[in-house]
Design a protein around this motif. Structure first.
Motif: not given
Length: 189
Positions: A33-41, A54-71
């Motif tokens: 679901t975090v991956d799905e969220l990343n795609s929507y972002i 757009k810059t902030i959203l790209a930063e968020i996408q990077d953080r979501l990859f990290t959250i995916g790794a944590i999960l």
């Protein structure tokens, strides 16, 4: 490296550290679901908008990859056999949450006070942002559910919670910037 490995053909997949679990395991649901969220972002970021967003959203996408790794990392696999942390160079920091809070505050400073519930819509970009917000809330619920069964880093849940707030305010700010109609929810009497 081939895209297909055939190792999941019987309905299981590997987590970080090699543990195999069914593909419908709560951990898979959480990071999927975090991956799905990343795609929507990514879809939101592809819309016409202020480059700062757009810059902030790209930063968020990077953080979501990290959250995916944590999960995707069970607690018993967080430390490798050599004693090193599996995700030692990854992590969500308090400053990541603070970035979202600061961005929320900046956007809200330029918006009229919210006096009513808002129905999603008014512009395609705004609608995409609301869909991302809803997926973020689902990702948060799944992460909380996972945490009840297998502890995860609390900051991952905090980040998802704050991110859904950010996406809500971003949707309002995009409505304002795009001069889109913000439809008020009016309860029946």
């Amino acid at each position: 490296m081939k895209v297909y490995t055939k190792t999941g053909d019987k309905g299981t997949t590997s987590l970080f550290g090699g543990t195999r679990v069914p593909k419908d395991h709560i951990r898979i649901e959480s990071y999927g679901t975090v991956d799905e969220l990343n795609s929507y972002i990514g879809l939101v970021r592809d819309q016409e908008m202020n480059p700062h967003y757009k810059t902030i959203l790209a930063e968020i996408q990077d953080r979501l990859f990290t959250i995916g790794a944590i999960l995707a990392t069970p607690q018993e696999k967080e430390v490798m056999k050599n004693g090193e942390l599996r995700l030692q160079k990854l992590g969500i920091l308090d400053s990541d949450v603070e970035l979202l809070e600061n961005e929320i505050d900046k956007m809200e400073a330029n918006l009229p006070p919210m006096t009513h519930f808002v129905l999603p819509g008014g512009h395609t970009t705004v609608s995409h942002c609301h869909i991302a917000r809803c997926v973020c809330r689902r990702a948060e619920r799944l992460a909380v559910h996972l945490n009840h069964n297998e502890p995860i880093a609390e900051i991952a849940i905090t980040y998802l919670n704050r991110l859904s707030d950010y996406l809500f305010v971003l949707a309002r700010k995009l409505s304002f910037d795009l001069k889109a109609e913000e439809v008020k929810w009016i309860p029946r009497k």
